[in-house]
Design a protein around this motif. Structure first.
Motif, mmCIF file in Angstrom:
data_model
loop_
_atom_site.group_PDB
_atom_site.id
_atom_site.type_symbol
_atom_site.label_atom_id
_atom_site.label_comp_id
_atom_site.label_asym_id
_atom_site.label_seq_id
_atom_site.Cartn_x
_atom_site.Cartn_y
_atom_site.Cartn_z
ATOM 1 N N GLN A 198 0.913 -1.211 0.162
ATOM 2 C CA GLN A 198 -0.019 -0.028 0.093
ATOM 3 C C GLN A 198 0.879 1.413 -0.016
ATOM 4 N N ALA A 199 0.755 2.337 -0.962
ATOM 5 C CA ALA A 199 1.515 3.400 -1.084
ATOM 6 C C ALA A 199 0.474 4.574 -1.514
ATOM 7 N N PRO A 200 0.948 5.921 -1.247
ATOM 8 C CA PRO A 200 0.256 6.915 -1.689
ATOM 9 C C PRO A 200 0.105 6.971 -3.133
ATOM 10 N N TYR A 201 -1.268 7.732 -3.409
ATOM 11 C CA TYR A 201 -1.318 7.620 -4.899
ATOM 12 C C TYR A 201 -2.172 9.145 -5.104
ATOM 13 N N ARG A 202 -2.143 9.405 -6.396
ATOM 14 C CA ARG A 202 -3.159 10.515 -6.829
ATOM 15 C C ARG A 202 -3.876 9.985 -8.117
ATOM 16 N N VAL A 203 -4.871 10.810 -8.335
ATOM 17 C CA VAL A 203 -5.929 10.616 -9.611
ATOM 18 C C VAL A 203 -6.127 11.959 -10.041
ATOM 19 N N TYR A 204 -6.141 11.959 -11.473
ATOM 20 C CA TYR A 204 -6.574 13.113 -12.195
ATOM 21 C C TYR A 204 -7.041 12.900 -13.463
ATOM 22 N N LYS A 205 -7.712 13.702 -14.167
ATOM 23 C CA LYS A 205 -8.196 13.636 -15.461
ATOM 24 C C LYS A 205 -7.597 14.345 -16.596
ATOM 25 N N LEU A 206 -7.681 13.852 -17.746
ATOM 26 C CA LEU A 206 -7.028 14.534 -18.873
ATOM 27 C C LEU A 206 -8.036 14.175 -20.050
ATOM 28 N N THR A 207 -8.058 15.021 -21.225
ATOM 29 C CA THR A 207 -9.092 15.194 -22.155
ATOM 30 C C THR A 207 -8.043 15.168 -23.656
ATOM 31 N N ARG A 208 -8.923 14.885 -24.700
ATOM 32 C CA ARG A 208 -8.348 14.525 -25.965
ATOM 33 C C ARG A 208 -7.286 13.696 -26.033
ATOM 34 N N PRO A 209 -7.593 12.426 -25.801
ATOM 35 C CA PRO A 209 -8.703 11.713 -25.588
ATOM 36 C C PRO A 209 -8.910 11.653 -24.157
ATOM 37 N N SER A 210 -10.171 11.388 -23.901
ATOM 38 C CA SER A 210 -10.574 11.389 -22.313
ATOM 39 C C SER A 210 -9.584 10.125 -21.576
ATOM 40 N N ARG A 211 -9.271 10.568 -20.567
ATOM 41 C CA ARG A 211 -8.376 9.665 -19.614
ATOM 42 C C ARG A 211 -8.648 9.789 -18.234
ATOM 43 N N VAL A 212 -8.603 8.930 -17.587
ATOM 44 C CA VAL A 212 -8.484 8.829 -15.990
ATOM 45 C C VAL A 212 -6.952 8.478 -15.606
ATOM 46 N N VAL A 213 -6.248 9.118 -15.050
ATOM 47 C CA VAL A 213 -4.933 8.772 -14.632
ATOM 48 C C VAL A 213 -4.610 8.521 -13.196
ATOM 49 N N VAL A 214 -4.238 7.239 -12.771
ATOM 50 C CA VAL A 214 -3.677 7.083 -11.316
ATOM 51 C C VAL A 214 -2.178 6.846 -11.234
ATOM 52 N N ASP A 215 -1.560 7.589 -10.424
ATOM 53 C CA ASP A 215 -0.113 7.354 -10.249
ATOM 54 C C ASP A 215 -0.038 6.910 -8.809
ATOM 55 N N ILE A 216 0.608 5.962 -8.668
ATOM 56 C CA ILE A 216 0.949 5.074 -7.408
ATOM 57 C C ILE A 216 2.410 4.835 -7.174
ATOM 58 N N THR A 217 2.839 5.756 -6.142
ATOM 59 C CA THR A 217 4.199 5.620 -5.641
ATOM 60 C C THR A 217 4.900 4.443 -5.256
ATOM 61 N N THR A 218 5.906 4.101 -5.656
ATOM 62 C CA THR A 218 6.865 3.072 -5.418
ATOM 63 C C THR A 218 7.967 3.338 -4.563
ATOM 64 N N PRO A 219 7.984 3.711 -3.081
ATOM 65 C CA PRO A 219 8.871 4.294 -2.468
ATOM 66 C C PRO A 219 9.718 2.938 -1.780
ATOM 67 N N TYR A 220 10.112 2.201 -2.675
ATOM 68 C CA TYR A 220 10.843 1.029 -1.811
ATOM 69 C C TYR A 220 11.779 0.452 -3.055
ATOM 70 N N ARG A 221 12.616 -0.149 -2.514
ATOM 71 C CA ARG A 221 13.569 -0.935 -3.425
ATOM 72 C C ARG A 221 13.090 -2.233 -3.832
ATOM 73 N N THR A 222 13.410 -2.721 -5.033
ATOM 74 C CA THR A 222 13.055 -4.244 -5.306
ATOM 75 C C THR A 222 14.218 -4.866 -5.857
ATOM 76 N N VAL A 223 14.234 -6.056 -5.856
ATOM 77 C CA VAL A 223 15.135 -6.888 -6.629
ATOM 78 C C VAL A 223 14.595 -7.880 -7.419
#
Length: 290
Positions: free
Chosen positions: A133-158
């Protein structure tokens, strides 16, 4: 004068009928078409995973997002299976869909899997399975119509490897029957992360190459322990090998044995049974035997 009256009445009735017949057609032309989801794109960017829901027409009237314990299919009342340690629900109101698969896996740091519930009363519901579970933000864009969800990844992976059935190799009798794919997991629980990604299955591109996840009717795992070189995996679901010479055990064992601390893998069914619970050997429950 009498012959004239029916003609006048008929003309009046025709005018009266024509007015209401024109109204529904006019209303249909004026009513806006509901937005239609045409695709879902997911990609990793530095520091976050981005989900893009693209629509034909206008944007959805309402977009709801929140972390939940489970996704309920409102049309059936059943829980939608989504792999992940955290579950983000994304819901669109007054929208329809024209998209394809209802469940898709991604080899990203945060997003593991996205599953769609059955469209219900002009609502679209998606479950996003995340590694954490991590912070995220949601916003809308047009031309074309889009809903964007950005989910942060504040951790290291291997990187780790997951092994899936290669249908081409299996069908032609070429061993090994499995092919390894790479997945990112969060340390230090790398073995658990690899097993979790295994249950998410191959990506769409990997499926196109003939890779498949053989679940043997397992729905997941409740526990994984590693002690003195022995990994013990407790599966959930009503296991059945269905008489096949290839089962989920053939995917779990190489996936776990890639780690130097694991030499033997013992797989248990939902009742806690395996055939050889003790000693230096692999073991599977009787239900996975051919």
């Amino acid at each position: 004068m009498l012959p004239i009256r029916p003609l006048i009445i008929g003309a009046t009735m025709t005018a009266a009928v024509a007015v209401p017949l024109a109204l529904p057609a006019q209303a249909a032309r004026l009513a806006p078409m509901p937005p239609t989801l045409t695709g879902v794109r997911v990609a990793h960017h530095p520091g976050f995973d981005r989900l893009v829901f693209e629509f034909r027409g206008r944007l959805p009237h309402t977009v709801q997002t929140r972390y939940v314990n489970r996704i309920v299919d409102q049309a059936t009342g059943r829980t939608v299976s989504v792999v992940g340690d955290a579950l983000l629900r994304v819901r669109f109101e007054e929208a329809s869909t024209a998209t394809g698969p209802s469940r898709t896996t991604y080899p990203l740091p945060g997003v593991i899997q996205i599953a769609a519930a059955t469209p219900y009363n002009s609502e679209l519901t998606y479950g996003v399975g995340l590694a954490r579970q991590a912070p995220y933000r949601v916003y809308k864009l047009t031309r074309p119509s889009r809903v964007v969800v950005d989910i942060t990844t504040p951790y290291r992976t291997v990187p780790v490897r997951d092994y899936f059935l290669n249908t081409a190799s299996y069908n032609t009798g070429r061993t090994p029957y499995t092919t390894a794919v790479q997945r990112p997991v969060i340390p230090p629980a790398t073995a658990c992360g690899a097993l979790q990604r295994l249950f998410a299955g191959p990506t769409q591109a990997e499926k196109a190459q003939g890779l498949r996840f053989v679940s043997s009717r397992a729905t997941g795992f409740s526990k994984l322990t590693v002690k003195r070189g022995v990994a013990r995996v407790y599966l959930t679901g009503r296991l059945s090998g269905a008489g096949s010479t290839f089962t989920i055990a053939d995917e779990i064992k190489p996936t776990l044995k890639q780690f130097p601390s694991i030499k033997w893998v013992k797989i248990y069914d939902a009742r806690g049974h395996t055939q050889q619970p003790y000693g230096p050997s692999d073991s599977v429950p009787r239900s996975l035997e051919p």
